[in-house]
Write a protein that holds these residues in place. Sequence first.
Motif, PDB file in Angstrom:
ATOM      1  N   GLN A 107      -4.866   9.740  -1.021  1.00  0.00           N
ATOM      2  CA  GLN A 107      -5.561   8.801  -0.155  1.00  0.00           C
ATOM      3  C   GLN A 107      -4.614   8.211   0.885  1.00  0.00           C
ATOM      4  OE1 GLN A 107      -5.951   4.931  -1.252  1.00  0.00           O
ATOM      5  NE2 GLN A 107      -8.063   4.654  -0.582  1.00  0.00           N
TER       6      GLN A 107
ATOM      7  N   VAL B  79      -5.249  -1.599  12.185  1.00  0.00           N
ATOM      8  CA  VAL B  79      -5.866  -0.413  11.582  1.00  0.00           C
ATOM      9  C   VAL B  79      -5.126  -0.050  10.298  1.00  0.00           C
ATOM     10  CG1 VAL B  79      -6.297   2.040  11.869  1.00  0.00           C
ATOM     11  CG2 VAL B  79      -6.779   0.488  13.722  1.00  0.00           C
ATOM     12  N   LEU B  80      -3.819  -0.137  10.345  1.00  0.00           N
ATOM     13  CA  LEU B  80      -3.052   0.122   9.122  1.00  0.00           C
ATOM     14  C   LEU B  80      -3.474  -0.839   8.018  1.00  0.00           C
ATOM     15  CD1 LEU B  80       0.634   0.801  10.158  1.00  0.00           C
ATOM     16  CD2 LEU B  80      -0.872   2.283   8.850  1.00  0.00           C
ATOM     17  N   LEU B  81      -3.636  -2.085   8.408  1.00  0.00           N
ATOM     18  CA  LEU B  81      -4.041  -3.096   7.431  1.00  0.00           C
ATOM     19  C   LEU B  81      -5.386  -2.733   6.820  1.00  0.00           C
ATOM     20  CD1 LEU B  81      -3.477  -5.911   6.187  1.00  0.00           C
ATOM     21  CD2 LEU B  81      -4.897  -6.836   7.989  1.00  0.00           C
TER      22      LEU B  81
ATOM     23  N   LEU C 281      -6.692   0.198   6.614  1.00  0.00           N
ATOM     24  CA  LEU C 281      -6.481   1.335   5.719  1.00  0.00           C
ATOM     25  C   LEU C 281      -5.890   0.864   4.397  1.00  0.00           C
ATOM     26  CD1 LEU C 281      -5.009   3.901   8.256  1.00  0.00           C
ATOM     27  CD2 LEU C 281      -7.184   4.062   7.082  1.00  0.00           C
ATOM     28  N   ALA C 282      -4.929  -0.045   4.507  1.00  0.00           N
ATOM     29  CA  ALA C 282      -4.263  -0.518   3.305  1.00  0.00           C
ATOM     30  C   ALA C 282      -5.230  -1.275   2.416  1.00  0.00           C
ATOM     31  CB  ALA C 282      -3.083  -1.390   3.685  1.00  0.00           C
ATOM     32  N   LEU C 283      -5.972  -2.175   3.020  1.00  0.00           N
ATOM     33  CA  LEU C 283      -6.909  -2.974   2.236  1.00  0.00           C
ATOM     34  C   LEU C 283      -7.925  -2.078   1.553  1.00  0.00           C
ATOM     35  CD1 LEU C 283      -7.506  -6.033   4.523  1.00  0.00           C
ATOM     36  CD2 LEU C 283      -6.301  -5.945   2.348  1.00  0.00           C
ATOM     37  N   TRP C 284      -8.330  -1.082   2.301  1.00  0.00           N
ATOM     38  CA  TRP C 284      -9.324  -0.171   1.760  1.00  0.00           C
ATOM     39  C   TRP C 284      -8.710   0.618   0.600  1.00  0.00           C
ATOM     40  CZ3 TRP C 284      -8.621   5.123   3.558  1.00  0.00           C
ATOM     41  CH2 TRP C 284      -9.544   6.009   3.012  1.00  0.00           C
ATOM     42  N   GLY C 285      -7.404   0.860   0.693  1.00  0.00           N
ATOM     43  CA  GLY C 285      -6.746   1.543  -0.411  1.00  0.00           C
ATOM     44  C   GLY C 285      -6.438   0.612  -1.564  1.00  0.00           C
ATOM     45  N   VAL C 286      -6.048  -0.610  -1.206  1.00  0.00           N
ATOM     46  CA  VAL C 286      -5.594  -1.528  -2.245  1.00  0.00           C
ATOM     47  C   VAL C 286      -6.764  -2.095  -3.032  1.00  0.00           C
ATOM     48  CG1 VAL C 286      -4.545  -3.777  -2.610  1.00  0.00           C
ATOM     49  CG2 VAL C 286      -3.461  -2.130  -1.091  1.00  0.00           C
TER      50      VAL C 286
ATOM     51  N   TRP D  22       0.836  -1.206   0.000  1.00  0.00           N
ATOM     52  CA  TRP D  22       0.000   0.000   0.000  1.00  0.00           C
ATOM     53  C   TRP D  22       0.875   1.262   0.000  1.00  0.00           C
ATOM     54  CZ3 TRP D  22      -1.654   2.859   4.774  1.00  0.00           C
ATOM     55  CH2 TRP D  22      -2.647   3.788   4.500  1.00  0.00           C
TER      56      TRP D  22
ATOM     57  N   SER E 205       0.176  -2.688  19.910  1.00  0.00           N
ATOM     58  CA  SER E 205       0.825  -2.391  18.633  1.00  0.00           C
ATOM     59  C   SER E 205       0.117  -3.123  17.500  1.00  0.00           C
ATOM     60  CB  SER E 205       2.284  -2.809  18.664  1.00  0.00           C
ATOM     61  OG  SER E 205       2.923  -2.249  19.777  1.00  0.00           O
ATOM     62  N   TRP E 206      -0.331  -4.327  17.813  1.00  0.00           N
ATOM     63  CA  TRP E 206      -1.093  -5.063  16.791  1.00  0.00           C
ATOM     64  C   TRP E 206      -2.356  -4.312  16.414  1.00  0.00           C
ATOM     65  CZ3 TRP E 206      -0.504  -9.113  13.559  1.00  0.00           C
ATOM     66  CH2 TRP E 206       0.646  -9.891  13.712  1.00  0.00           C
ATOM     67  N   TYR E 207      -2.993  -3.709  17.390  1.00  0.00           N
ATOM     68  CA  TYR E 207      -4.199  -2.944  17.037  1.00  0.00           C
ATOM     69  C   TYR E 207      -3.853  -1.879  16.006  1.00  0.00           C
ATOM     70  CZ  TYR E 207      -5.902  -4.813  21.507  1.00  0.00           C
ATOM     71  OH  TYR E 207      -6.237  -5.617  22.543  1.00  0.00           O
ATOM     72  N   LEU E 208      -2.743  -1.213  16.268  1.00  0.00           N
ATOM     73  CA  LEU E 208      -2.328  -0.176  15.321  1.00  0.00           C
ATOM     74  C   LEU E 208      -2.068  -0.790  13.951  1.00  0.00           C
ATOM     75  CD1 LEU E 208      -1.989   1.526  17.918  1.00  0.00           C
ATOM     76  CD2 LEU E 208      -0.001   2.547  16.873  1.00  0.00           C
ATOM     77  N   ALA E 209      -1.379  -1.925  13.975  1.00  0.00           N
ATOM     78  CA  ALA E 209      -1.056  -2.566  12.706  1.00  0.00           C
ATOM     79  C   ALA E 209      -2.325  -2.985  11.980  1.00  0.00           C
ATOM     80  CB  ALA E 209      -0.158  -3.768  12.954  1.00  0.00           C
TER      81      ALA E 209
END
Lengths: 168, 235, 84, 614, 495, 114, 133
Positions: E207, D604-606, D608-613, B17, D598-602
């Motif tokens: 984005q 959320v990043l995931l 965000l990433a999935l939503w972007g990808v 990403w 930290s996993w929670y943060l990760a």
Amino acid sequence: MGEASRISRYLYTVIVLFLIWLFLTASLDPQELEIGLLLSLIVGAFTYEIFTTNGLANLNPKRIAYAIAYIPYFLWAMIMANLDVAYRVLHPKRPINPGIVECRTVLESDVGKLSLANSITLTPGTITLDVDGDKYFIHWIDVKDDSVEGASKNITQPFEKFLKVIFG
Amino acid sequence: MLKRALAIILLLIVGYWLAQGLAGVPFGQDRMLVAQYYLDNVKQQTGAVNAVTAVVVNYRGFDTLGEVTVLFIASTGVGALLWRKKKKRTAKTEGSIVLTTGTRLLVPFVMLFGAYIFIHGHLTPGGGFPGGATIATAFLLLYLAFITYEIPHKGFEKTEGLAGMSYVLVGLIGLSIGGYFLFDWIWQTWNFGTENVGRLLSGGFIPIIYTIIGLKVGTELSGIIDNMLKEEVSE
Amino acid sequence: MIGINIYLALIAVATLLSMYRVFRGPTTVDRLVAVDIMTTITTGLMVLFALYYQRMIFLDVALVYAILAFGGVIAFARYMEGGL
Amino acid sequence: MINELLIIIFAPLIAGVIAWALDIKGVREAIGLIGAAIPLAYLAKLYSTVLNEAVNYSVTVSGFTLQFQLNTMSWYFAAVASLVGLAMALGMASTSKSSYDWLFALMSYTGVLGVFLSQDFVGFFLLWEMMTFASFMMVIRRNKHESLKYFVLSVIGAYAMLIAIGILYAKTGALDFATIRQALYIDASLGAISTAETVLIFGLFLTAFGVKAGAVPLHVWAPGAYSETDQSYTTFFSGALSKAGAYGFLLLYILMGYKLYAALGTFHGHLTFAYIIAWIGAITVVVAGFLAVLQEDIRKLFAYSSVSQVGYILLAFGLGSSLGFAGGLFHVLSHAVFKGLFWLVTAAIILQTGKTQFKDMGGLAEKMPFTFAMGLIAVLSLAGIPPMAGFASKWLIYEAAISAHMPLVAGAIFLGSGIAFAYVVRFLYAVWFGQRPSDLEDVKEAPLPLLIGMALLAIPNLLFGVAPGIVTKYLNRMLGGEIVGGDYYKLVTPTGTYNALLVTIALTIGLVIAGLVYLYGAKVRKIKVTNTYQSGNPVTEEFNLSIRKNFYRPLAEALEFWLKYSWDRFYERLAGIAEDFADSIRQSLYNGNVQSYSWYLAIVLLILALWGVL
Amino acid sequence: MNGQYAALLIALPLISAFFVPLLKGAGKNAIRYFLIAVTALQTGIAAWVFQWVYSTGQPIIVIAGGWRPPVGINLYFGHFAALFVLIVAAISFLMAVFSLRAIEVEPIDKYAMLFLLLMLGATGMIATGDIFNLFVFMEITAISAYALTAYNKTGEAAEASMKYIVLGGIGSSFFLIGIALIYGSLGTLNMAQIAQLAATMDPTVAQVGLALIIFGLAVEAELFPLNAWAPDAYQAAPHPVTVMFSAFVVKAGLYAMARILYLMQDVGSWGSVLKLLVVLATLTVIIAELAALRQRNVKRMIAYSSIAQIGLIALALALGTQSGVDAGVFHMINHAIVKAMLFLAVGYVAMTLGGAEIENFRGLGRRMPLTAFAISVGAIATVGIPLFNIFWSKIRIILATLQVGYTWAAVLVLTASVVEAVYYFRLLHTIWFEGDGERIDENIVIGLMVLFLAALVVVIGIYPDYAWNLAQKAGNDLFNVAQYVKNVPLMGVGA
Amino acid sequence: MISVYYFGAIALILVGLYAILVKKNLLKILIGLSIMETGVNLLLISVGYVSGRSAPILSEGIGPNQAVDPIPQALVLTAIVIGVATTAMALSVAMLIYEKYGTLNIEEIRRLRG
Amino acid sequence: MNALTAIGEILVLLGTFFYFLSALGLIRMPDVYNRMQTSTKSATLGSLGVLVGVGIWALGTDFGSIPWLTKTIVIAVFLLLTNPISAHALIRAAYKSGIPLWEGSVVDKYREHLEAKEREEVEETPAEEGGEE
Ligand code: NA
Ligand code: NA
């Protein structure tokens, strides 16, 4: 050897620092020189106590001459050392015979001992492991003689004749 | 094991990403907007040759004030957390004569070089932070070589404070002279050194600020080292 | 500048080999020795870069780097010796 | 010049604050009484004005325009509330020594009045909450457990209302009743608000108002709250405050009746949504009635009774006919006066005897004759015996149910009346008649203010009982039509006629005869207490039935299967599950391990990433 | 005086913090009173700025170094910043006074420095008009917060600080990546110019960048599930610091999040970011309320409650409407007051009675009536009872939420609020109707502070118009990006 | 096109994050944090690079159009100092933790929870 | 291409070759002591070559100037001074942290020295600590 006077030590420090400054900037711009001198004076004031015990006495011409003469000698030794390394590293059988030996030195000054130690480290097959008084403990990659006298003869003595004069 | 696998999968997706985002910012392309303005005007507006320095101290001096503050916080914070009534070094072995003597010889040089770095900040890469870090290295070496060495705490703390105050004061003088906080009054009002661009005595207040920062950073980092190397002595 | 690629190749190989030792160990001191070598090589690399980019100012960077690296190596070495 | 509406609403609160701040015995009571009387006085003054035109007032607070209006309907409710409010104050002058009580009692009084007078949801909600808060403060002082129940349900109700108001606001862009009503009326044909949304709003309001009215199954707070406070205050609490809930139901009709009709249609010829309300009312009447019968504590008995009686009002409103409204509105008044009276009587009994259990009482009629008389009026009115107000209103509701063709509901009314009779009889006998426990020999008549308060409420019971037409005529005017015919003494509905005067006369004659018989006929023989039980058999717990103790135990046994299912326990278990759930979330999410965090943060990043990808 | 003197809001705390080491010899009390004096002065300056901005209706743009943006960094004291900087300063002043008694942990001089710099960081975050400068101020805030969290030097304090550092570190790293992306795409760091150019950004970069920035700030803004550090930090930090965390540190993070969010509203994926935030905010409320339900430690309970309220604010700010932002800002103000009072009172109890466990609160109503009163007012206000200030903002938030059509969010949030009501009820009952004990003399100064805050709660509750008016102006400042861009005197570089 | 610098930067960021997510020793986690910061700094610097241009120090014949973007470099300087400050804080907190808990295993540093 | 650049280039080439050797030594030698033996020396000499080489080389170019040489010499001297100190510190660390000598090692005088010193200390307990300062 007793300590030199504070003024002598301070001046010596400032001179050395200013010389280094000249090398660093290699500029004769008066602005650089002024600031350099100012900084040398300030830094010297803070550091001369630890920097030197002999002070200006270090600037004895004989010492400087020996020091200059020492440079090619040492460089030669160092290049030899590296050829030796090249031989050992590149040789398929890794011809090594390592061990820790003990040497004695006649040098008395700290700087002299440091120079000796560094010279040993940078020359063939030896690294200074520790220095305790006049005893040098040296890791030798190819131990030829493990007696104190033999080791000293092989390792420390070649440098001492110069260093004795330069540093006392 | 599962956790590791999950972590790797997760990270790969996140990495993909990020890469996707970065693909929109092609490497090596000229996208300068404000930066081009800096490059075009830096010499005559700030007197600095080093555009980074001009940005750091002058155009974005506000950031740098913050940066100095951050380090100050760290130094204060470390001092506060490791605060003990009585403390002492805990090192067990003294450095050998090789190390101690080497340190004696090196310290003045390293300090001088630190000063060289921050005083030349507007001309060469470097400035207050690397200069300060270099100076702190000198103190670190002293600590490493001599187990009994201690920095003059009180003096250092006061230096830190004074240096910080001086920085803000320089900014406030700018406010009163030029009407703006952190205004470079030396360059822009006094026009000091304008004929000198590229030489040492130029760059407006950059050398002054970098000297301040250098002293501050040097004392702060040394203070941090000192705090970390000591442990409580129970009495 | 005929040889710049050769130098870079040699330096790259040297760095990779040191890197191997950093990861391989087996002892911490092994890694430290490798790091020390790497910092020395990197100092040289920086100087080479200065020449390549024809910017003398990078030499100052190399010296700062050498100083900081020396401090770092000594610190770790002293730590390994038995606490600071 | 301060607006009269503001005076009506805030006079009690201001008096309460002053009384609380001064906290001087005597002065406190005097100020409180004045504050409680002012609304009634002003309402009386404005009576004729209101009949001609509405009195309006609006004020802007925090960008919200608060509108108040005194119209025929709000006047009616406000008048009932202020009548009960004054009676409460009189009662409290005797029973309460605490400025705390005065402050919050009068505050809730203000809240109730404000609710009735508000013409927009901001003011309505604000004052609703003030009313809730104040009444809660009255309960919390005495009982934690009960106040917690009240609190939780009130909060649920309040938030439900808030959401409903919010949705309405989102859909109509307005918070004032007039605009919302207009908008919903128009929307009934447009259908911009979906059926689901309409049902949601309806359900939320039902919850909110149901809580306050004490409708089953949201009634669980009421018995405890009503009984665990100053009983003089309960006069108001049950007599007026619970009417706010009933008022809310009425408001539902006014604001969204047409929309609800359009959205939900009809069921067996009745408005579907009204049908729901009617059944809620009916169930409340019966369930709470049965529970009232089974109580051993005088306060609990009346508490359940109150719940049951408010059920009548809901039931009446739920009939959806004008006659139903008339009946319900009448019952608002009659319940206020008879239940208010009951609570004052209870307050007097508790004040004078210190007892609350039936088993500790008896034979008080001789010691507290006036109170007894008042209690008798209340009993008659509650049991729906002519010529009391309670009969008139129940009769109207009954008639309405019949004409609405809801026989089951009518049956519930009937059953409810029977049950009510059962428990008031017990009250009548166990407290006033029979053997008097020896420790009650020194009981005195209740203090004067309390007696005045009782009288204040007893008079309307009689007055509107004998001349129910006074009320119905007003209601006709309010509802805009000749819904209940007849004159002052006679009520005429499409299906029946009730002549109160005639009944009164007949009854008076009967009573006179009975009195004569009592005086000159039977002689009462005094026997020892121990002789009353089991013909001399040893008294065991199982068979220890008397009017004073476990009198309706056989009934309880009969209902055992149903009593197992306690709403209280149901809610408690629900709360327990919720708390355990909360605990498990707390323990598993916030487990203290920074790596998990930290996993929670990760993650959320995931995301965000999935939503972007993707 | 020239508007540029608003820069004193940054300069004063800084120079004062740097001065503390020189003051060390003068003794502990000197430092304490110095702290009070500086915060009082800061409050005065903030009040002057506030007065200026609200009377002229124009923002003060402080131009650092005299370089007009985007070349230089500017501070933007608009209606929002002027108001919140005043709140920051005022709360700091109160906490400086509280610290007089509350801080026994050595060394006090370092505490004073960190205290001032925490205040400075929040002030800068709120005022800055440059996105990287925002990062710097965020770090100033965060790092002083790390240090202050661990200040009690207990194991728990260190643990809490460590969690804060790890999570905050991750957050700030990703925030910086976001900045790198935006800078790489636009070539500017000035917020106004970013807003101007946002529409021209590559959509993917925009984005990713926006998502990362919001992610980073959400850690500071305590959005679930990025807020796991918060309860620990709140619990372990010295009491005055907890107050500051809740009253303005987290607010600064929230503000920054909202500011950047609205600045970038021309970005393509903006709507979905909002949706995501709405979900996170709703979850924040629910989870925090549930977590608070059975807390035995009152400080921690209120910490969770605070997080829930933050979720509510975030929800309002994420609605993307003027009314939502206004409501959120209003709630920020109210929550700052209420939570300051609650944490202050709870901290005072914990100090006096040796802990913040629920057992310590038994019979508090008899033992420390004034403090108990404050806690009660705070609790009642938080639950959202009318005639207390939070009611007004809560209802505004709910209305705004429903207006946008997030009925589910409103329903869930309000349902969660029932839970809040329950645990506060329990607390109040413990305070007033359980246990017993000797009357304890309450500190008069703390009592006055508490009463002052309670009075604010009630005054705003009864007469919300003034505060609501402020909130609307501040909200407009936040929402009306076009006006913001117009106000910043951008010189014609690039754009 | 993703350059090797971008790739390296992302790799560093991910490696750092990996350490945070997987390692149990607090110091290793802090090292992970540092690695991540390094990656971010590298990324920032890379973003400012312009092909074929030199350091933005306008001496030795480098003019305004031959220099790379100075801003990211200035930012990185700040970011590095901030990273150092964070690390210093983190280390002293870790020392405090070790003193109080006698361990650096993060699974045992869990007195505050729930 | 002039003499200066040619000399400089040769020096640089030699220097980088020694860098390579140094790294190779790291890989090939059997233990940490012997690795140091080979790598320290070559890395230092390599640096000397590279640095001075660059200094001389630069003098031969159109952009070069004297400061190039002086600066590179400063760096070279610095490395010449510090590298052996690092090596010394590292080998001491290796020994004191208990890394054993390679199994093929023939003698360990240092161990004998340390053991003797320890015995001495045990015998005369109140003896002063061995500090050389
Ligand atoms: Na080195
Ligand atoms: Na070396």
